[in-house]
Design an enzyme around this catalytic site. Sequence first.
Site, short mmCIF file in Angstrom:
data_model
loop_
_atom_site.label_atom_id
_atom_site.label_comp_id
_atom_site.label_asym_id
_atom_site.label_seq_id
_atom_site.Cartn_x
_atom_site.Cartn_y
_atom_site.Cartn_z
CG ASP A 14 -1.25 -0.43 2.51
OD1 ASP A 14 -2.00 -0.78 3.47
OD2 ASP A 14 -0.34 0.48 2.59
CB SER A 15 -4.56 2.34 3.98
OG SER A 15 -3.14 2.39 4.33
CB CYS A 77 -3.84 -2.76 4.83
SG CYS A 77 -4.43 -1.21 5.70
CD GLU A 155 0.51 6.87 1.69
OE1 GLU A 155 0.14 7.25 1.03
OE2 GLU A 155 0.46 5.52 1.74
CB CYS A 187 1.47 -0.11 10.25
SG CYS A 187 1.34 0.93 8.85
CG HIS A 189 2.22 3.00 5.51
ND1 HIS A 189 1.07 2.42 5.34
CD2 HIS A 189 2.35 3.99 4.54
CE1 HIS A 189 0.48 2.97 4.38
NE2 HIS A 189 0.96 3.74 4.10
#
Length: 282
Positions: A14-15, A77, A155, A187, A189
Amino acid sequence: MTALRTDAPIGVFDSGVGGLSVLRAIRAELPMEDLLYVADSGYAPYGDRDADFIADRATTITELLLDAGVKAIVVACNTATVVAIEKLRAWCPVPVVAMEPAIKPAAQTTKSGVVGVLATSRTLASPSVARLCAAYGKDIEILLQPCPGLVEQVEKAQLHSEATRELLVRYLAPLLRAGADTIVLGCTHYPFLAPLIRDIVGPDVAIIDPATAVAKELVRRLNGNLMSISGERAAEVSFFSSTAIEEASLIISALWGKRVFVQGASQLGHRVQSSRLISTGF
């Protein structure tokens, strides 16, 4: 590329740390499989990057995972998927499973006829999302809500902070005013923010996370290629990050729910004793 063994690991990337939500679902579906997870947090968020940059990062990480001997790759992602998945699948020699916003199940779930999609600007502007909206939005209203700042909060593992709540209220309020009774987490996240989202939207709004569907698709692909592990074994989950290791260890441990050891790109390279991996600029 040498023949793959059934007990080869599965690569997931993933990013940043958002793909851990997908990794968690994969772990639940495939508890006997070894997993390699790469968080490209040093370059997050992808949602604000140009397409060429995202495609280059996806290619670099895919090459790293292939050289580490994975038997399948999960692009955990949404942004990397909409930008790079066709190019990756064109040359990648192992099955590649990817994400897409769960607009189809949302269209089947809504009773009010209004669906809200939370995602990065890059994902929402993609032809993939336009195609999904055209295919499944004929009889409903699909509201696309870009959410700048949310990836950065995850993050930092800021899942319950006032700043995170303020961002969510800002993005959710217009969807709720429009009558949305179904919210798509577009997303990887965002599932980490699901408890806070639930607190804001209340009990009557459906929240759709595609992670389990992605994990089941991975199971299907492995079974179809006769690459699933059968029998009991002690499986491992290994974590790698492109940002500072101490910071990554703290964040990933917090989101994974237990203390884990996070390694850098050079350690991923050591799996195959390849100096080329260490010099990729990961």
